[in-house]
Design a protein around this motif. Structure first.
Motif, PDB file in Angstrom:
ATOM      1  N   THR A  68      -1.669  -7.809  -3.223  1.00  0.00           N
ATOM      2  CA  THR A  68      -0.319  -8.171  -3.647  1.00  0.00           C
ATOM      3  C   THR A  68       0.561  -8.528  -2.453  1.00  0.00           C
ATOM      4  O   THR A  68       0.698  -7.749  -1.509  1.00  0.00           O
ATOM      5  CB  THR A  68       0.324  -7.014  -4.424  1.00  0.00           C
ATOM      6  N   VAL A  69       1.154  -9.706  -2.499  1.00  0.00           N
ATOM      7  CA  VAL A  69       2.032 -10.167  -1.416  1.00  0.00           C
ATOM      8  C   VAL A  69       3.299  -9.320  -1.422  1.00  0.00           C
ATOM      9  O   VAL A  69       3.954  -9.173  -2.457  1.00  0.00           O
ATOM     10  CB  VAL A  69       2.371 -11.654  -1.574  1.00  0.00           C
ATOM     11  N   SER A  70       3.644  -8.761  -0.263  1.00  0.00           N
ATOM     12  CA  SER A  70       4.721  -7.779  -0.214  1.00  0.00           C
ATOM     13  C   SER A  70       5.421  -7.817   1.137  1.00  0.00           C
ATOM     14  O   SER A  70       4.766  -7.889   2.183  1.00  0.00           O
ATOM     15  CB  SER A  70       4.136  -6.375  -0.457  1.00  0.00           C
ATOM     16  N   ASN A  71       6.748  -7.788   1.113  1.00  0.00           N
ATOM     17  CA  ASN A  71       7.577  -7.730   2.326  1.00  0.00           C
ATOM     18  C   ASN A  71       8.519  -6.541   2.247  1.00  0.00           C
ATOM     19  O   ASN A  71       8.898  -6.117   1.150  1.00  0.00           O
ATOM     20  CB  ASN A  71       8.418  -9.001   2.478  1.00  0.00           C
ATOM     21  N   GLU A  72       8.911  -6.021   3.387  1.00  0.00           N
ATOM     22  CA  GLU A  72       9.838  -4.888   3.402  1.00  0.00           C
ATOM     23  C   GLU A  72      11.258  -5.297   3.050  1.00  0.00           C
ATOM     24  O   GLU A  72      12.036  -4.485   2.557  1.00  0.00           O
ATOM     25  CB  GLU A  72       9.810  -4.211   4.775  1.00  0.00           C
ATOM     26  N   GLY A 103      -0.490   0.340 -19.355  1.00  0.00           N
ATOM     27  CA  GLY A 103       0.445  -0.074 -18.305  1.00  0.00           C
ATOM     28  C   GLY A 103       0.107  -1.411 -17.680  1.00  0.00           C
ATOM     29  O   GLY A 103      -0.205  -1.496 -16.485  1.00  0.00           O
ATOM     30  N   THR A 104       0.216  -2.483 -18.457  1.00  0.00           N
ATOM     31  CA  THR A 104      -0.141  -3.816 -17.963  1.00  0.00           C
ATOM     32  C   THR A 104       0.824  -4.287 -16.880  1.00  0.00           C
ATOM     33  O   THR A 104       2.037  -4.249 -17.056  1.00  0.00           O
ATOM     34  CB  THR A 104      -0.141  -4.835 -19.119  1.00  0.00           C
ATOM     35  N   ASP A 105       0.266  -4.749 -15.774  1.00  0.00           N
ATOM     36  CA  ASP A 105       1.060  -5.233 -14.644  1.00  0.00           C
ATOM     37  C   ASP A 105       0.449  -6.538 -14.138  1.00  0.00           C
ATOM     38  O   ASP A 105      -0.740  -6.784 -14.279  1.00  0.00           O
ATOM     39  CB  ASP A 105       1.062  -4.196 -13.518  1.00  0.00           C
ATOM     40  N   PHE A 106       1.288  -7.381 -13.556  1.00  0.00           N
ATOM     41  CA  PHE A 106       0.827  -8.566 -12.840  1.00  0.00           C
ATOM     42  C   PHE A 106       0.819  -8.254 -11.358  1.00  0.00           C
ATOM     43  O   PHE A 106       1.528  -7.348 -10.894  1.00  0.00           O
ATOM     44  CB  PHE A 106       1.738  -9.763 -13.122  1.00  0.00           C
ATOM     45  N   GLU A 107       0.032  -8.991 -10.593  1.00  0.00           N
ATOM     46  CA  GLU A 107       0.047  -8.884  -9.128  1.00  0.00           C
ATOM     47  C   GLU A 107      -0.139 -10.282  -8.549  1.00  0.00           C
ATOM     48  O   GLU A 107      -1.198 -10.885  -8.714  1.00  0.00           O
ATOM     49  CB  GLU A 107      -1.058  -7.957  -8.615  1.00  0.00           C
ATOM     50  N   GLY A 108       0.889 -10.795  -7.878  1.00  0.00           N
ATOM     51  CA  GLY A 108       0.821 -12.110  -7.271  1.00  0.00           C
ATOM     52  C   GLY A 108       0.147 -12.058  -5.910  1.00  0.00           C
ATOM     53  O   GLY A 108       0.565 -11.276  -5.039  1.00  0.00           O
ATOM     54  N   GLU A 109      -0.876 -12.879  -5.733  1.00  0.00           N
ATOM     55  CA  GLU A 109      -1.656 -12.857  -4.500  1.00  0.00           C
ATOM     56  C   GLU A 109      -2.046 -14.270  -4.074  1.00  0.00           C
ATOM     57  O   GLU A 109      -1.942 -15.217  -4.843  1.00  0.00           O
ATOM     58  CB  GLU A 109      -2.953 -12.053  -4.687  1.00  0.00           C
ATOM     59  N   ILE A 154       0.839  -1.211   0.000  1.00  0.00           N
ATOM     60  CA  ILE A 154       0.000   0.000   0.000  1.00  0.00           C
ATOM     61  C   ILE A 154       0.868   1.254   0.000  1.00  0.00           C
ATOM     62  O   ILE A 154       0.634   2.198  -0.766  1.00  0.00           O
ATOM     63  CB  ILE A 154      -0.945   0.011   1.222  1.00  0.00           C
ATOM     64  N   LYS A 155       1.884   1.261   0.848  1.00  0.00           N
ATOM     65  CA  LYS A 155       2.757   2.432   0.937  1.00  0.00           C
ATOM     66  C   LYS A 155       3.452   2.714  -0.394  1.00  0.00           C
ATOM     67  O   LYS A 155       3.512   3.864  -0.844  1.00  0.00           O
ATOM     68  CB  LYS A 155       3.797   2.220   2.039  1.00  0.00           C
ATOM     69  N   LEU A 156       3.970   1.659  -1.040  1.00  0.00           N
ATOM     70  CA  LEU A 156       4.720   1.864  -2.279  1.00  0.00           C
ATOM     71  C   LEU A 156       3.832   2.320  -3.427  1.00  0.00           C
ATOM     72  O   LEU A 156       4.184   3.257  -4.161  1.00  0.00           O
ATOM     73  CB  LEU A 156       5.460   0.580  -2.664  1.00  0.00           C
ATOM     74  N   VAL A 157       2.682   1.682  -3.611  1.00  0.00           N
ATOM     75  CA  VAL A 157       1.842   2.067  -4.753  1.00  0.00           C
ATOM     76  C   VAL A 157       1.211   3.434  -4.529  1.00  0.00           C
ATOM     77  O   VAL A 157       0.976   4.175  -5.505  1.00  0.00           O
ATOM     78  CB  VAL A 157       0.768   1.003  -5.071  1.00  0.00           C
ATOM     79  N   ARG A 158       0.928   3.801  -3.286  1.00  0.00           N
ATOM     80  CA  ARG A 158       0.408   5.152  -3.023  1.00  0.00           C
ATOM     81  C   ARG A 158       1.486   6.200  -3.332  1.00  0.00           C
ATOM     82  O   ARG A 158       1.197   7.245  -3.907  1.00  0.00           O
ATOM     83  CB  ARG A 158      -0.044   5.268  -1.563  1.00  0.00           C
ATOM     84  N   MET A 159       2.717   5.904  -2.965  1.00  0.00           N
ATOM     85  CA  MET A 159       3.807   6.815  -3.297  1.00  0.00           C
ATOM     86  C   MET A 159       3.959   6.950  -4.807  1.00  0.00           C
ATOM     87  O   MET A 159       4.210   8.045  -5.330  1.00  0.00           O
ATOM     88  CB  MET A 159       5.117   6.311  -2.684  1.00  0.00           C
ATOM     89  N   SER A 176       6.175  -8.601  -5.979  1.00  0.00           N
ATOM     90  CA  SER A 176       5.163  -9.441  -6.613  1.00  0.00           C
ATOM     91  C   SER A 176       4.392  -8.689  -7.687  1.00  0.00           C
ATOM     92  O   SER A 176       3.377  -9.181  -8.185  1.00  0.00           O
ATOM     93  CB  SER A 176       4.188  -9.989  -5.560  1.00  0.00           C
ATOM     94  N   CYS A 177       4.856  -7.471  -8.012  1.00  0.00           N
ATOM     95  CA  CYS A 177       4.261  -6.707  -9.102  1.00  0.00           C
ATOM     96  C   CYS A 177       5.290  -5.697  -9.603  1.00  0.00           C
ATOM     97  O   CYS A 177       6.241  -5.344  -8.896  1.00  0.00           O
ATOM     98  CB  CYS A 177       2.974  -6.001  -8.672  1.00  0.00           C
ATOM     99  N   LEU A 178       5.086  -5.213 -10.825  1.00  0.00           N
ATOM    100  CA  LEU A 178       6.022  -4.253 -11.422  1.00  0.00           C
ATOM    101  C   LEU A 178       5.937  -2.879 -10.761  1.00  0.00           C
ATOM    102  O   LEU A 178       6.947  -2.181 -10.641  1.00  0.00           O
ATOM    103  CB  LEU A 178       5.741  -4.124 -12.920  1.00  0.00           C
ATOM    104  N   ALA A 179       4.744  -2.496 -10.340  1.00  0.00           N
ATOM    105  CA  ALA A 179       4.576  -1.166  -9.740  1.00  0.00           C
ATOM    106  C   ALA A 179       5.459  -0.990  -8.521  1.00  0.00           C
ATOM    107  O   ALA A 179       6.044   0.078  -8.304  1.00  0.00           O
ATOM    108  CB  ALA A 179       3.111  -0.932  -9.381  1.00  0.00           C
ATOM    109  N   GLU A 180       5.578  -2.047  -7.697  1.00  0.00           N
ATOM    110  CA  GLU A 180       6.440  -1.965  -6.517  1.00  0.00           C
ATOM    111  C   GLU A 180       7.901  -1.796  -6.916  1.00  0.00           C
ATOM    112  O   GLU A 180       8.617  -0.944  -6.371  1.00  0.00           O
ATOM    113  CB  GLU A 180       6.293  -3.227  -5.663  1.00  0.00           C
ATOM    114  N   LYS A 181       8.349  -2.604  -7.853  1.00  0.00           N
ATOM    115  CA  LYS A 181       9.747  -2.520  -8.271  1.00  0.00           C
ATOM    116  C   LYS A 181      10.056  -1.141  -8.837  1.00  0.00           C
ATOM    117  O   LYS A 181      11.117  -0.565  -8.574  1.00  0.00           O
ATOM    118  CB  LYS A 181      10.062  -3.596  -9.304  1.00  0.00           C
TER     119      LYS A 181
END
Length: 325
Positions: free
Chosen positions: A263-267, A135-141, A91-96, A274-279
């Motif tokens: 989206t599964v996400s760790n710090e 902007g096609t992205d995958f999200e692993g969940e 949530i923090k990363l995609v909001r940023m 688990s998605c391109l938006a985070e990277k």
């Protein structure tokens, strides 16, 4: 127990039971023609299907060869698909990334949207894209499928309504999300059809890795044949009981409702993404600019989860992006 939906001439496919080594299957259609019919009678279906699974694994039944290409997503369509966002780091990363403030209720009220559920993709189906500016992205969940859930259920009671667990590729069109959310009415065009893992499994298949309403295992994401992420799903801030209870606050949920973890996400940087938006957002923070592009025609995404003995629990979501007119 390991269930799947064989492709046939109907929209809902045929319910099958898959062997422990995922090499063979038998039809369960004489008992329940498709997955939804079993879920609607789950208290009776579970022991019947479990007995069939036992006979298959003991070699007592004439089985056919299993392949992920033979199956739909476990539910090719569903009465309801609601997706949470239970990983705070995501949530923090995609909001940023889109310059949006964090919600004041970040740690008290789960985020959730209601997605389209009439036309899911199969786990090995291509991801169609008409306009790559979207902007096609995958999200692993991770996701669960519920039995009938009563309105107002508690988070603790809600876990008793988890029938099956599976994985998700929640396909997103990142370029469309900001404008849709700005209108104040949520996702629609920015959330095309999702795909789910070949197998949906009962919680007991996870053993000790299913606890506190969470799957305590890494989600493996491979992009274009290279490592992309191994974030551990145990780091859900809100567990599945809390997500189900949130969705059922003012309504009953019918059997076959799918609830996603987000989206599964760790710090930890070693966990990847688990998605391109985070990277992309991590690149922006660390290097000052986005470097990774969103998906193009020919790009391949694979998502799976291994247990502590390296058994592939759900099979692979394995998809390629294709351009369509």
């Amino acid at each position: 127990m390991r269930l799947a939906t064989l492709k046939n001439k109907t929209r809902d496919g045929e319910l099958i039971i898959v062997s422990e080594d995922a090499q063979s299957y038998v039809s369960a259609a004489e008992l329940y023609p498709h997955m939804q019919s079993a879920l609607e009678s789950w208290s009776e279906a579970l022991p019947q299907l479990t007995e069939l699974q036992k006979k298959l694994d003991q070699g007592e039944l004439k089985a056919l060869k299993f392949s992920p290409e033979l199956v739909h997503s476990p539910l090719p369509r569903a009465y309801q698909w609601v997706d949470g966002s239970a990983f705070i780091h995501h949530i923090k990363l995609v909001r940023m990334a889109r310059g949006a403030a964090l919600p004041e209720t970040l740690k008290t009220v789960p985020l959730m949207y209601q997605g389209g559920s009439d036309d899911f993709l199969a786990p090995t189906s291509d991801i169609p894209q008409r306009d790559f500016s979207h902007g096609t992205d995958f999200e692993g969940e991770v996701a669960v499928i519920t039995t009938d859930v009563p309105m107002g259920v508690s988070a603790t009671q809600a876990l008793n309504h988890v029938a099956l667990i599976m994985l998700v590729n929640d396909v997103s069109s990142r370029g469309l999300i900001p404008a849709e959310l700005k209108n104040g009415f949520g996702f629609l065009q920015s959330k095309p059809s999702s795909a789910f893992s070949p197998l949906a499994i009962t919680p007991d298949e996870l053993g000790a890795s299913w606890k506190e309403g969470r799957v305590h295992l890494p989600l493996n994401v491979t992009y274009n044949g290279e490592f992309f992420g191994k974030a551990n799903a145990k780091e859900m801030f809100f567990n599945f009981g809390e997500l189900i209870a949130h969705a059922a606050k003012t309504r009953n949920l019918c059997a076959g409702t799918i609830v996603g973890s987000g989206t599964v996400s760790n710090e930890s940087p070693e966990a990847g993404s688990s998605c391109l938006a985070e990277k992309r957002m991590i690149e922006k923070i660390n290097e000052g600019e986005f470097k990774t592009e969103f998906m193009k025609a020919g790009d391949q995404i694979k998502i799976n989860m291994l247990d502590l003995n390296n058994k592939n629990l759900f099979g692979d979501i394995n998809q390629k992006v294709v351009a369509v007119d």
